[in-house]
Enzyme design. Structure first.
Site: not given
Ligand code: ASP
Length: 283
Positions: A143, A195
């Site tokens: 992300t 996350g």
């Molecule tokens: N936070 C993002 C989500 O849950 C995924 C990530 O940051 O890896 O969509």
């Protein structure tokens, strides 16, 4: 952009657009796959001066979701548009549109196949795997986000993502939710998270950092540490955050093994890092 006197909102949008266009990251081109082998993207942006915000969730044909989020903030009376309505709004507003194959990359396809195999073997955790990083190791997050403070001392934050590999179609993560994945308030903090989004929503991650600073009088590093290292792991969620306060103090705590991030120092150097203990050559 900031050196030329641009504002922090324009700066974070520009930074995130570059990352969305780079297939290494789980946002825009290079977004992860949903369980039905599609792509659904989420993004949000927030302006610290008046707490204006804009977001899109589950878009399928916008090349740069962060710009759609910016237009929701600037041109509508709403904060969050989702699904077909968000795609239509972006197209009507003149943003470049793409077909789903634009987002396709071999690496993300392999991650979906791996997640499918894990599911078949009963190895999968709850809610799929996170978006990026070394194969088989959830060591980095894909992300993307940006935080900035401009000459007028206005803060801004932006976040964009493809979400989580193998997510159920229709699932919306923390990234487009103000107070979960993104938050900015002048005099306090600009923060963007990556996350396990479902946990970041339950923990109101970035808003909690801001509230610990505003009402709890914690510094940015303490507040971010409290949320990322103390609170979210108790809810079984790992990840990281980039956070910048009104005095230019920057911090990037993460409970995941690594997180890619970079920042510009006051004297104009660019520092990049993946692991906390690392002392890169450019520091
Ligand atoms: N936070 C993002 C989500 O849950 C995924 C990530 O940051 O890896 O969509």
């Amino acid at each position: 952009m900031l050196r030329r006197g641009g504002d922090s909102v324009a700066a974070v949008e520009a930074a995130v657009r570059v990352l969305e266009d780079n297939e290494l990251f789980n946002a825009g081109k290079g977004a992860v796959f949903t369980a039905d082998a599609g792509h659904e993207l989420d993004a949000s942006i927030m302006r610290g001066s008046d707490q204006a915000a804009g977001a899109v969730a589950g878009v399928r044909s916008v090349r740069n979701p962060i710009s759609a989020a910016r237009l929701v903030m600037d041109r509508t009376r709403h904060v969050l548009l989702a699904g077909d309505g968000a795609d239509d709004f972006a197209a009507r507003s003149g943003l470049p549109t793409v077909t789903q194959d634009y987002y396709w990359t071999q690496r993300r396809w392999d991650q979906l196949m791996e997640a499918n195999a894990e599911e078949r073997d009963g190895r999968a955790g709850r809610g799929g795997t996170t978006g990026a990083g070394a194969k088989g190791a959830d060591s980095t997050k894909g992300t993307v986000g940006a935080v900035a403070l401009d000459d007028r001392r206005h803060l801004a934050a932006a976040t964009s993502t493809g979400g989580m590999t193998n997510k159920t179609p229709g699932r919306v993560g923390d990234s487009p939710l103000i107070g979960a994945g993104t938050y900015a308030k002048d005099g306090t903090v600009a923060a963007s998270a990556t996350g396990h989004g479902d946990v970041f929503i339950r923990g109101a991650a970035t808003a909690t950092i801001a509230h610990l600073m505003e009402y709890g009088r914690l510094g940015v590093a303490q507040a971010a540490h409290q949320v990322l290292i103390k609170q979210l792991p108790q809810l079984r969620g790992d990840g990281g955050v980039i956070a910048l306060d009104a005095k230019r103090t920057f911090d990037a705590p993460h409970s995941s093994p690594g997180m890619l991030y970079g920042y510009l120092t006051r004297d104009g150097r660019i520092i990049t890092k993946i692991f906390p203990s690392e002392s890169p050559a450019n520091e």
